[in-house]
Design a protein around this motif. Structure first.
Motif, PDB file in Angstrom:
ATOM      1  N   SER A  59       0.749  34.370  44.918  1.00 55.16           N
ATOM      2  CA  SER A  59       1.178  33.312  45.249  1.00 55.16           C
ATOM      3  C   SER A  59       1.954  33.370  46.862  1.00 55.16           C
ATOM      4  N   GLY A  60       2.488  32.402  47.653  1.00 53.94           N
ATOM      5  CA  GLY A  60       2.451  32.373  48.611  1.00 53.94           C
ATOM      6  C   GLY A  60       3.641  32.761  48.926  1.00 53.94           C
ATOM      7  N   THR A  61       4.886  32.075  47.590  1.00 56.35           N
ATOM      8  CA  THR A  61       5.999  33.035  47.459  1.00 56.35           C
ATOM      9  C   THR A  61       6.695  34.346  48.050  1.00 56.35           C
ATOM     10  N   LEU A  64       5.491  35.503  51.083  1.00 50.30           N
ATOM     11  CA  LEU A  64       7.234  35.473  52.211  1.00 50.30           C
ATOM     12  C   LEU A  64       7.926  36.646  51.067  1.00 50.30           C
ATOM     13  N   THR A  85      12.022  21.969  54.004  1.00 50.56           N
ATOM     14  CA  THR A  85      11.326  23.088  53.522  1.00 50.56           C
ATOM     15  C   THR A  85      11.542  23.342  51.971  1.00 50.56           C
ATOM     16  N   PHE A  86      10.007  23.675  50.785  1.00 51.06           N
ATOM     17  CA  PHE A  86      10.335  23.759  49.765  1.00 51.06           C
ATOM     18  C   PHE A  86      11.245  25.426  49.664  1.00 51.06           C
ATOM     19  N   ALA A  88      11.332  27.980  47.994  1.00 49.93           N
ATOM     20  CA  ALA A  88      10.121  29.165  48.190  1.00 49.93           C
ATOM     21  C   ALA A  88      10.496  29.815  49.836  1.00 49.93           C
ATOM     22  N   SER A  89      10.579  29.517  50.847  1.00 48.47           N
ATOM     23  CA  SER A  89      10.521  29.541  52.096  1.00 48.47           C
ATOM     24  C   SER A  89      11.729  30.623  52.220  1.00 48.47           C
ATOM     25  N   VAL A 132       8.995  27.013  59.090  1.00 49.08           N
ATOM     26  CA  VAL A 132       7.778  26.430  57.764  1.00 49.08           C
ATOM     27  C   VAL A 132       6.597  25.915  59.047  1.00 49.08           C
ATOM     28  N   ASP A 158       5.962  30.390  57.692  1.00 49.05           N
ATOM     29  CA  ASP A 158       5.618  30.128  56.581  1.00 49.05           C
ATOM     30  C   ASP A 158       4.411  29.145  56.746  1.00 49.05           C
ATOM     31  N   GLU A 161       1.557  25.756  53.667  1.00 48.79           N
ATOM     32  CA  GLU A 161       1.173  24.169  53.939  1.00 48.79           C
ATOM     33  C   GLU A 161       0.416  23.603  54.948  1.00 48.79           C
ATOM     34  N   PHE A 183      -2.026  28.969  47.869  1.00 50.26           N
ATOM     35  CA  PHE A 183      -3.509  28.613  46.899  1.00 50.26           C
ATOM     36  C   PHE A 183      -2.277  27.706  45.745  1.00 50.26           C
ATOM     37  N   ASN A 184      -1.674  27.588  45.261  1.00 56.08           N
ATOM     38  CA  ASN A 184      -0.930  26.923  44.371  1.00 56.08           C
ATOM     39  C   ASN A 184      -2.078  25.537  43.841  1.00 56.08           C
ATOM     40  N   LYS A 187      -2.150  22.755  46.744  1.00 54.37           N
ATOM     41  CA  LYS A 187      -2.400  22.884  48.058  1.00 54.37           C
ATOM     42  C   LYS A 187      -3.671  22.165  48.264  1.00 54.37           C
ATOM     43  N   GLY A 194      -2.016  31.339  43.800  1.00 57.25           N
ATOM     44  CA  GLY A 194      -2.010  32.495  44.483  1.00 57.25           C
ATOM     45  C   GLY A 194      -1.438  32.590  45.842  1.00 57.25           C
ATOM     46  N   TRP A 319      10.917  16.847  50.865  1.00 59.76           N
ATOM     47  CA  TRP A 319      11.439  17.991  50.624  1.00 59.76           C
ATOM     48  C   TRP A 319      13.236  17.358  50.772  1.00 59.76           C
TER      49      TRP A 319
HETATM   50  C1  LIG Z   1       6.734  25.780  52.926  1.00 62.01           C
HETATM   51  C2  LIG Z   1       5.682  26.060  51.047  1.00 62.01           C
HETATM   52  N1  LIG Z   1       5.875  27.929  51.342  1.00 62.01           N
HETATM   53  C3  LIG Z   1       6.150  28.071  49.914  1.00 62.01           C
HETATM   54  C4  LIG Z   1       5.358  28.398  49.793  1.00 62.01           C
HETATM   55  C5  LIG Z   1       5.311  28.656  48.183  1.00 62.01           C
HETATM   56  O1  LIG Z   1       4.063  28.948  47.707  1.00 62.01           O
HETATM   57  P1  LIG Z   1       3.493  29.090  46.127  1.00 62.01           P
HETATM   58  O2  LIG Z   1       3.493  28.364  45.294  1.00 62.01           O
HETATM   59  O3  LIG Z   1       2.147  29.645  46.645  1.00 62.01           O
HETATM   60  O4  LIG Z   1       4.307  30.689  45.435  1.00 62.01           O
HETATM   61  C6  LIG Z   1       5.044  26.741  48.701  1.00 62.01           C
HETATM   62  C7  LIG Z   1       4.227  25.880  48.069  1.00 62.01           C
HETATM   63  O5  LIG Z   1       4.970  26.032  47.114  1.00 62.01           O
HETATM   64  C8  LIG Z   1       5.560  25.418  49.989  1.00 62.01           C
HETATM   65  O6  LIG Z   1       5.154  24.115  50.247  1.00 62.01           O
END
Ligand SMILES: Cc1ncc(COP(=O)(O)O)c(C=O)c1O
Length: 376
Positions: A59-61, A64, A85-86, A88-89, A132, A158, A161, A183-184, A187, A194, A319
């Motif tokens: 995942s992107g998370t 990070l 931001t979302f 996860a950042s 971000v 980050d 997006e 790559f959720n 996206k 991913g 957001w």
């Molecule tokens: C700005 C931002 N950072 C991080 C994420 C985390 O990515 P993921 O959902 O793949 O963990 C997302 C999207 O979900 C995002 O929009």
């Protein structure tokens, strides 16, 4: 009368190549973690971005989180982060028991206001900055790099997006000491879930791969000296990602065309303002976002979302900034002149359906509903 088809905010957009590559992976029996598609996906994305190394993750998370671990950010350290931001950042900062310090947005880009970074650094002595690339728009990396270098603060980009977006002609994801993509499913390209960890620093990427495989030491038995994670991408998902990457530029063009159509239909209305595109870059327009000023239009963004929902159309508020989240309410927040731009963008901001497969007729449905609600 049957209900009209559902229009989603940003659904997956698959082609036949993804299916062929996935079947190839399936037939080869490379089902278990890793495999040739993972290696190839990493190489192909690194080449596309113009960066030396990449590690495909779950995942992107995860990307990070590993960025902070690889940079050896310690518990109690402070990390600057865009507030708009979302979650996860910012959550990645909390996973390592560090303290986020949030930075307000610049109204001309909606991204973090680079004029606030130096003040935040001097006041809080952070180890890193998570910048971000909001809604597919690059931050101002010339300024960010200059300030962060001067103060020895690591930059984590980050770019979850912003795959396919650009800063001064170079792809986003190339500007952090470490960068992250997601790559959720929502996206611009997806592997269902991913992420990708990228850096020009080979040691960082090697360390990320090591940590992402439970920090297993290179021994014949299972030997562990460090705390690791199970964060690698599977070969099946990497196969899907390779197919998606081949059409990424078309997806960017499609999302930008969708933005342009919304813009032509709605931008002339007083009280509606679209997220501006910074003159230093090219947004991928992942989501078309705009603000609605209810004092002028007589209707607020929530009423528009509800009106669209009634017609089976998904739209979302911008957001909710991190400093307004109950989870982060005690964290520091840096603004200019006490004006809270990210809050204003949240209160007035709206994200419209923007998937690259959105047809013109469906987009007209969205536009017509907005227009009819504005005129009532
Ligand atoms: C700005 C931002 N950072 C991080 C994420 C985390 O990515 P993921 O959902 O793949 O963990 C997302 C999207 O979900 C995002 O929009």
């Amino acid at each position: 009368m049957s209900p009209k088809n559902k229009i989603y905010l940003s659904p997956p957009h698959m082609g036949s190549m993804e299916c062929d590559l996935l079947m190839e992976a399936f037939d080869s029996n490379w089902i278990a973690p890793l495999g040739p598609h993972v290696d190839n996906f990493e190489d192909e994305i690194a080449k596309y971005i113009g960066i030396d190394h990449a590690a495909a993750l779950s995942s992107g998370t995860a990307a990070l989180h590993l960025a902070l671990k690889v940079l050896v950010i310690k518990p109690g350290d402070k990390v600057l982060c865009s507030s708009l931001t979302f979650a996860a950042s910012a959550n990645a900062i909390m996973y390592e028991n560090c303290f986020p310090v949030f930075i307000d947005s610049d109204p001309s880009t909606w991204n973090l206001n680079v004029n606030l970074i130096e003040r935040a650094i001097i006041r809080h002595n952070p180890r890193a900055l998570i910048a971000v690339d909001l809604y597919g728009q690059s931050c101002d990396y010339g300024t960010i790099s200059q300030i962060c270098k001067k103060h020895n603060v690591a930059v984590i980009e980050d770019s979850a997006e912003a795959l396919g977006a650009e800063y001064k002609g170079q792809k986003c994801g190339a500007f952090g000491d470490i960068s992250a993509f997601s790559f959720n499913g929502n996206k611009i390209i997806t592997t269902s879930s991913g992420g990708m960890f990228l850096s020009d620093n080979e040691e960082y990427v090697e360390k990320a791969r090591f940590l992402a495989t439970q920090a297993r030491e290179p021994e014949i038995h299972y030997e562990h000296k460090e705390l690791g994670n199970n964060y690698r991408m599977s070969n099946l998902l990497a196969a899907v990602g390779r197919g998606q990457l081949q059409v990424l530029d078309q997806r960017v063009d499609a999302r930008r065309a969708i933005f342009t159509r919304y813009y032509h239909a709605l931008a002339q209305i007083e009280g509606i303002d679209f997220m501006p595109e910074a003159d230093y870059g090219k947004s991928n327009r992942w989501l078309t976002t705009l603000t609605i000023n209810p004092q002028i239009t007589g209707i607020d963004r929530t009423q528009i979302i509800q009106a669209l929902e009634k017609e089976n159309i998904e739209a979302r508020p911008v957001w909710k900034p991190m400093h307004l989240q109950p989870l982060y309410k005690d964290c520091e927040y840096i603004t200019k002149d006490r004006r809270d731009i990210s809050r204003e963008l949240f209160v007035k901001g709206l994200c419209l359906p923007s998937g690259s497969s959105l047809g013109e007729l469906d987009q007209d449905r969205v536009i017509d509903i907005i227009l009819s609600n504005l005129s009532t």
